[in-house]
Scaffold this motif. Sequence first.
Motif, mmCIF file in Angstrom:
data_model
loop_
_atom_site.group_PDB
_atom_site.id
_atom_site.type_symbol
_atom_site.label_atom_id
_atom_site.label_comp_id
_atom_site.label_asym_id
_atom_site.label_seq_id
_atom_site.Cartn_x
_atom_site.Cartn_y
_atom_site.Cartn_z
ATOM 1 N N THR A 41 -10.657 21.658 15.723
ATOM 2 C CA THR A 41 -11.694 21.082 16.575
ATOM 3 C C THR A 41 -12.542 22.171 17.226
ATOM 4 N N LEU A 42 -11.894 23.237 17.697
ATOM 5 C CA LEU A 42 -12.641 24.329 18.331
ATOM 6 C C LEU A 42 -13.574 25.007 17.334
ATOM 7 N N VAL A 43 -13.087 25.191 16.115
ATOM 8 C CA VAL A 43 -13.931 25.794 15.070
ATOM 9 C C VAL A 43 -15.136 24.906 14.794
ATOM 10 N N LEU A 44 -14.900 23.582 14.725
ATOM 11 C CA LEU A 44 -15.981 22.636 14.475
ATOM 12 C C LEU A 44 -17.014 22.681 15.591
ATOM 13 N N MET A 45 -16.550 22.732 16.840
ATOM 14 C CA MET A 45 -17.478 22.746 17.971
ATOM 15 C C MET A 45 -18.341 24.005 17.964
ATOM 16 N N GLU A 46 -17.722 25.131 17.665
ATOM 17 C CA GLU A 46 -18.494 26.371 17.626
ATOM 18 C C GLU A 46 -19.513 26.347 16.480
ATOM 19 N N ARG A 47 -19.111 25.773 15.348
ATOM 20 C CA ARG A 47 -20.023 25.719 14.190
ATOM 21 C C ARG A 47 -21.190 24.782 14.463
ATOM 22 N N GLU A 48 -20.902 23.614 15.020
ATOM 23 C CA GLU A 48 -21.941 22.610 15.219
ATOM 24 C C GLU A 48 -22.864 22.940 16.384
ATOM 25 N N THR A 49 -22.371 23.652 17.386
ATOM 26 C CA THR A 49 -23.220 24.025 18.528
ATOM 27 C C THR A 49 -23.887 25.375 18.337
ATOM 28 N N GLY A 50 -23.316 26.211 17.471
ATOM 29 C CA GLY A 50 -23.845 27.543 17.285
ATOM 30 C C GLY A 50 -23.552 28.471 18.444
ATOM 31 N N VAL A 51 -22.551 28.117 19.257
ATOM 32 C CA VAL A 51 -22.204 28.892 20.452
ATOM 33 C C VAL A 51 -20.753 29.348 20.353
ATOM 34 N N ALA A 52 -20.510 30.619 20.653
ATOM 35 C CA ALA A 52 -19.135 31.126 20.701
ATOM 36 C C ALA A 52 -18.481 30.646 21.990
ATOM 37 N N LEU A 53 -17.427 29.867 21.864
ATOM 38 C CA LEU A 53 -16.760 29.285 23.035
ATOM 39 C C LEU A 53 -15.515 30.057 23.441
ATOM 40 N N PHE A 54 -14.898 30.753 22.480
ATOM 41 C CA PHE A 54 -13.665 31.484 22.776
ATOM 42 C C PHE A 54 -13.692 32.838 22.072
ATOM 43 N N ALA A 55 -13.081 33.810 22.739
ATOM 44 C CA ALA A 55 -12.856 35.121 22.131
ATOM 45 C C ALA A 55 -11.358 35.373 22.111
ATOM 46 N N ARG A 56 -10.894 36.135 21.149
ATOM 47 C CA ARG A 56 -9.456 36.421 21.063
ATOM 48 C C ARG A 56 -9.195 37.816 21.622
ATOM 49 N N GLU A 57 -8.354 37.851 22.657
ATOM 50 C CA GLU A 57 -7.993 39.113 23.304
ATOM 51 C C GLU A 57 -6.473 39.216 23.372
ATOM 52 N N HIS A 58 -5.942 40.287 22.778
ATOM 53 C CA HIS A 58 -4.492 40.515 22.775
ATOM 54 C C HIS A 58 -3.740 39.294 22.247
ATOM 55 N N GLY A 59 -4.311 38.683 21.206
ATOM 56 C CA GLY A 59 -3.644 37.553 20.571
ATOM 57 C C GLY A 59 -3.812 36.232 21.284
ATOM 58 N N ARG A 60 -4.615 36.170 22.345
ATOM 59 C CA ARG A 60 -4.812 34.925 23.098
ATOM 60 C C ARG A 60 -6.278 34.541 23.105
ATOM 61 N N LEU A 61 -6.538 33.216 23.152
ATOM 62 C CA LEU A 61 -7.911 32.742 23.246
ATOM 63 C C LEU A 61 -8.381 32.834 24.693
ATOM 64 N N VAL A 62 -9.552 33.417 24.889
ATOM 65 C CA VAL A 62 -10.127 33.559 26.222
ATOM 66 C C VAL A 62 -11.484 32.860 26.232
ATOM 67 N N PRO A 63 -11.718 31.916 27.166
ATOM 68 C CA PRO A 63 -13.007 31.207 27.198
ATOM 69 C C PRO A 63 -14.159 32.162 27.485
ATOM 70 N N THR A 64 -15.265 31.928 26.821
ATOM 71 C CA THR A 64 -16.470 32.700 27.097
ATOM 72 C C THR A 64 -17.204 32.085 28.288
ATOM 73 N N ALA A 65 -18.252 32.769 28.745
ATOM 74 C CA ALA A 65 -19.070 32.234 29.840
ATOM 75 C C ALA A 65 -19.701 30.904 29.431
ATOM 76 N N ALA A 66 -20.064 30.790 28.153
ATOM 77 C CA ALA A 66 -20.651 29.539 27.656
ATOM 78 C C ALA A 66 -19.655 28.386 27.748
ATOM 79 N N ALA A 67 -18.387 28.667 27.447
ATOM 80 C CA ALA A 67 -17.354 27.622 27.519
ATOM 81 C C ALA A 67 -17.171 27.156 28.953
ATOM 82 N N ARG A 68 -17.165 28.089 29.895
ATOM 83 C CA ARG A 68 -16.998 27.709 31.295
ATOM 84 C C ARG A 68 -18.192 26.898 31.800
ATOM 85 N N ARG A 69 -19.367 27.237 31.297
ATOM 86 C CA ARG A 69 -20.557 26.471 31.680
ATOM 87 C C ARG A 69 -20.525 25.069 31.078
#
Length: 322
Positions: A41-69
Amino acid sequence: MPDSSLLNGRHFQIFTAVMRSRGLAEAALKLGISKAAVSKTLVLMERETGVALFAREHGRLVPTAAARRLLPRAEQAANHLAWALEEATALAQASTPTVTVAAHAPPLMALLPKAIQRFQVSHPHVNVRVQVVGPPEVLKQVAHHEVDLGVTNPPAPNTISYVQMCERRTISEDLMVAVMHRRHPLVARSTVRPEDLVGLDVIALPEESPTSLLLRATLQEAGVQPDKGIVASTSMGVCALVQQNVGIGLINPMLLSTGIFPDIVSRPFRPRVELWTEIYRSAIRPLSEEAQVLARYIEEVALALPGAGALGKGRAKSRAVK
């Protein structure tokens, strides 16, 4: 150009669960679906919106500023979906109409009993469910559509995200009072001031309580730092301890209007600390006719409270924060 036409409320529900969880596994557990389905679902949302919602840091997903907005709007979409599903389920089951209310101690004791009694007479075939929780949880339950109505204090700063999803109406204004056992030394005072609390056992409400925030600001302005005392989770707990002469409390006097604490005496607290009681409802979910009637009864009971604490007729205030 990205096309979001493939997205629906379910996708935003999953996104919201991920944002409110510690990881994909916890979100999947909450939703009752697989971790792979959440990730897809997360992959689909990023593809369909064209916005990066999560970044992977040290093996964990971290929300981007766009995701928080995006989160507040996503929560609204998810809540709309939950509301529609609830309505569909109710229609399918032809369930008995029910009005749910969340309240903290003062309005629970002083307002809801009489209002519900009137409602039982006018709507005998409608069920009423009451949730007894603290002010922050009241707002959360209203915002998440877990209850129809909430009756509590205005919000503390850490609950502002919930308030943005609510409409609120002030139904009572009161002044904080000091409560003590009838044998307490401060009973001899006509008023209680900040300096009178020094060296006494003060029974406080949690730090995040709206009443505590107002009191703390008043004491700081007076240059008073009372000794650390006992913390009770609710004003009902404060009164239960004061009834046993454990210490002194500072609360909304509405709780004392029922007379269930015969050994407690109250004194005005100065400087004046104003306390408000408000009715909350969802800003996006319309109230049922039955819930509107119960809300009106609650307000009418508040207007009829004895003393200067209740608002005069015509002075109730509506506020919508969107």
